[in-house]
Design an enzyme around this catalytic site. Structure first.
Site, short mmCIF file in Angstrom:
data_model
loop_
_atom_site.label_atom_id
_atom_site.label_comp_id
_atom_site.label_asym_id
_atom_site.label_seq_id
_atom_site.Cartn_x
_atom_site.Cartn_y
_atom_site.Cartn_z
N ARG A 1 34.95 31.07 49.96
CA ARG A 1 36.20 31.58 50.53
C ARG A 1 36.96 30.53 51.35
O ARG A 1 37.57 30.84 52.38
CB ARG A 1 35.95 32.84 51.39
CG ARG A 1 35.30 33.99 50.64
CD ARG A 1 36.17 34.48 49.49
NE ARG A 1 35.49 35.53 48.74
CZ ARG A 1 34.76 35.33 47.65
NH1 ARG A 1 34.61 34.10 47.17
NH2 ARG A 1 34.17 36.33 47.03
N SER B 1 37.82 42.99 50.60
CA SER B 1 36.66 42.80 51.47
C SER B 1 37.13 42.27 52.82
O SER B 1 37.85 41.28 52.89
CB SER B 1 35.68 41.80 50.84
OG SER B 1 35.17 42.32 49.64
N GLU C 1 37.34 37.99 56.76
CA GLU C 1 37.86 37.27 55.61
C GLU C 1 39.39 37.37 55.58
O GLU C 1 40.06 36.46 55.13
CB GLU C 1 37.28 37.87 54.31
CG GLU C 1 37.67 37.15 53.06
CD GLU C 1 36.94 37.67 51.84
OE1 GLU C 1 37.61 37.99 50.84
OE2 GLU C 1 35.71 37.76 51.88
#
Length: 308
Positions: A182, A233, A303
């Site tokens: 990520r 998410s 995130e």
């Protein structure tokens, strides 16, 4: 923005004939459906208009934020005191380069991953199945090295073209993009703007590729709260564990602050149950992080990007 700065930016954009609006509600442009107004909402149609828009911002010293599909972004309730630049206009036609058993596809950063996956399937090209259903743009996927079901964009990425902070054009191979879980070089350089990306895909069977994509989409529908606004998410996966499982083990399924809630369907998602504010989501995620840390020792990291 003070009035003088607003007047200067407005005049610059108008003089260049660039498309923009003022006081645009950002909630309308994010999958969370949260966020106050942007002072300026700029919608360049191509790379040249993008460069000129950025020049106008830099000339007067205005803040700017580069936005794709708004699928991983949480804007402040007060909005954004500057120019939000919508990159979805950067979708030139796909360029394909045939190799022996592979094909290189070059696409604009504003193209959605969904459209790219559909194009790959129709051309019988395999490698992007994992990405079908991820709601972002190609640029956003590069920025955060989007992934699912064991695949990541870096697995198929060949190279990326971008503008640096001086608006100079560069192209880098994937080996120089520092892509990890990520993250990428672009996260460390938020003023760089992805223009296009080239992916390397293998020739395959269109029917098999479609079947795999449909299976992944069905798994998403079964397990994820797609019926509610969210940013996907909410937390990164901590090493050695899964965020959703940790949150569930801490008894936080359905935990609610204001209009924001830990999804009862999947504890890794924070959903907007109706009229949630940025403050609600931030307060909820901070409380979840505190409880998970106290009960399990794991430190969760958001995130989603919170933009103020």
């Amino acid at each position: 923005m003070h009035e003088q700065l607003k007047a200067e930016l407005r005049a610059g954009l108008q003089a260049a004939g660039l498309p923009f609006a003022e006081q645009e509600p950002l909630a309308a442009h994010t999958t969370f459906r949260i966020g106050g107004p942007a002072e300026f909402w700029c919608t360049p149609h191509d790379a040249e208009e993008l460069r000129t828009t950025l020049e106008c911002c830099k000339k007067v010293g205005a803040r700017f934020y580069l936005l794709g599909n708004g699928s991983n972004t949480l804007f402040s309730d007060e909005g954004f005191d500057g120019a939000v630049i919508d990159l979805r206009g950067l979708t030139p036609s796909i360029a394909a380069q045939e190799l022996q058993q592979e094909v290189l596809l070059t696409v604009g950063s504003g193209m959605t991953l969904g459209r790219l996956c559909a194009e790959a399937q129709q051309r019988a090209l395999t490698g992007l199945e994992f990405a079908c259903g991820i709601p972002g743009t190609v640029g956003g996927a590069v920025y955060m090295n989007a992934g699912a079901y064991g695949g990541e964009l870096k697995d198929v990425l060949e190279s990326v073209s971008y503008l640096d902070e001086e608006l100079q054009l560069h192209t880098l191979p994937v080996s120089e993009l520092n892509m990890g879980y990520r993250t990428s070089i672009f996260e460390k350089n938020p003023s760089w703007c992805v223009l296009s990306a080239t992916v390397r895909l293998k020739k395959g069977d269109a029917a098999q590729i479609l079947a795999q994509m449909q299976e992944y989409l069905e798994r998403r529908r079964e397990k994820q709260p797609l019926e509610w606004p969210s940013a996907g998410s909410t937390f990164k996966r901590p090493q050695g564990a899964f965020a959703g499982r940790l949150i569930e083990e801490c008894g936080l399924r359905g935990f609610t602050v204001g209009g924001a809630q830990i999804s009862e369907k999947h504890c890794g998602f924070v959903i907007n149950k109706g009229n949630a504010t940025c403050a609600d989501v931030v307060a909820l995620t901070e409380e979840v992080k505190r409880i998970v840390r106290e009960k399990t020792g794991y430190v969760l990291e958001r995130e989603i990007r919170v933009v103020k």
